[in-house]
Design an enzyme around this catalytic site. Sequence first.
Site, PDB file in Angstrom:
ATOM      1  N   GLY A 117     -12.302   4.097   5.480  1.00  0.00           N
ATOM      2  CA  GLY A 117     -11.594   3.085   6.259  1.00  0.00           C
ATOM      3  C   GLY A 117     -11.024   2.004   5.364  1.00  0.00           C
TER       4      GLY A 117
ATOM      5  N   HIS B 156      15.592  30.328  17.154  1.00  0.00           N
ATOM      6  CA  HIS B 156      14.716  31.456  16.808  1.00  0.00           C
ATOM      7  C   HIS B 156      15.135  32.066  15.478  1.00  0.00           C
ATOM      8  CE1 HIS B 156      12.064  34.860  17.556  1.00  0.00           C
ATOM      9  NE2 HIS B 156      13.061  35.655  17.173  1.00  0.00           N
TER      10      HIS B 156
ATOM     11  N   THR C 210       0.819  -1.211   0.000  1.00  0.00           N
ATOM     12  CA  THR C 210       0.000   0.000   0.000  1.00  0.00           C
ATOM     13  C   THR C 210       0.853   1.260   0.000  1.00  0.00           C
ATOM     14  OG1 THR C 210      -1.840  -1.088   1.135  1.00  0.00           O
ATOM     15  CG2 THR C 210      -1.725   1.307   1.289  1.00  0.00           C
TER      16      THR C 210
END
Length: 473
Positions: A279, A456, A57
């Site tokens: 599903g 940052h 899959t």
Amino acid sequence: MLRFRCILSTSRSIMSGVKEFDYLVIGGGSGGIASARRAREFGVSVGLIESGRLGGTCVNVGCVPKKVMYNCSLHAEFIRDHADYGFDVTLNKFDWKVIKKSRDEYIKRLNGLYESGLKGSSVEYIRGRATFAEDGTVEVNGAKYRGKNTLIAVGGKPTIPNIKGAEHGIDSDGFFDLEDLPSRTVVVGAGYIAVEIAGVLANLGSDTHLLIRYDKVLRTFDKMLSDELTADMDEETNPLHLHKNTQVTEVIKGDDGLLTIKTTTGVIEKVQTLIWAIGRDPLTKELNLERVGVKTDKSGHIIVDEYQNTSAPGILSVGDDTGKFLLTPVAIAAGRRLSHRLFNGETDNKLTYENIATVVFSHPLIGTVGLTEAEAVEKYGKDEVTLYKSRFNPMLFAVTKHKEKAAMKLVCVGKDEKVVGVHVFGVGSDEMLQGFAVAVTMGATKKQFDQTVAIHPTSAEELVTMRGGVKPE
């Protein structure tokens, strides 16, 4: 003597008409291939059976082509914001055929790499559909095979509802067979597959309608993630049309080939493509598991213990057909650990199904690892749980007309505030989560997060600078 035994064993196999392996793997998806190749590293004979394309899959109709399409849809978003960054760029045309051709060629290359990997590892690749025979052997195209240990890793397939006219739609696998971008699409489902497909289509220009049964998407995820993504889909600036508390009652195909979708809340007409993404079911029925005593639940998922053992001695299972965490890295990890246990003497080696990170390639992105707020409250009690939350505007959208929010949550437990859950919504969630998943797995505390100097300016710095913990409501 060893050579004599090998010859004797081979002779018996030929005489009996059954080819035997130390390890017989049914299923050439990510979990099966990973387990098969790892077993070969320990010197055992391995056969692998697969009727379709190698990679299962994930490689063929899942995470890999899905990510390609997600990346494609991101470019549409970048073009949308280019003018605000000073670029004179407009989206004049999108050619679906171009990306489909490139994507399919990429997948074909991956299929070839998987086959080369099996050959290089000396795993015998058996092409065909497997089924258990009455004598306990595995039959493929009339030939019989037997494994001293047999792994079932056949995966699953999309679920199609029992609704009048449902056959006029396609399933989520069929999304990757579309030759053109549909002019109007209806996607049915509220899980991550439905959300991802709908987001891709909407951002690429299809008039996309997402139909969900209840009032929120991703209802099994942390409430913050579900709430934030649902709210974003409700925004007027989102190209997606979200239909809440809606169920399909009938699908009618007209003479012009277009569909009319009747629902509990109205009618959607002139639909070119209907996609069912409600599903997945395990591909276990054709195996005739009852012949060898392998028990399944009512959905057909194979019942396994913590070591992947089924109810039948010598038969094991990993991956989607067990119904546990339908994620490729989980199947790979379970399969490899299983091979270590079976063939390398690591008798207690197993996958622990905790703190497994996952990402939803939605628009915006979602990343999550560990316990949800609800799970933490259920496990530890409300008084033991402390939450840290932040909601802000990512810097990427500081100068753009289009705005997207980001939101983050830490779920902590106990006096030392051990971090048991990290949930992230917004741009960059996919890449920032992996490192925080390591921290959660190692048992990091909120204090240790606080002691980490922030990078940052980034979105990730919010996770190490949040203050003001609150109790669950």
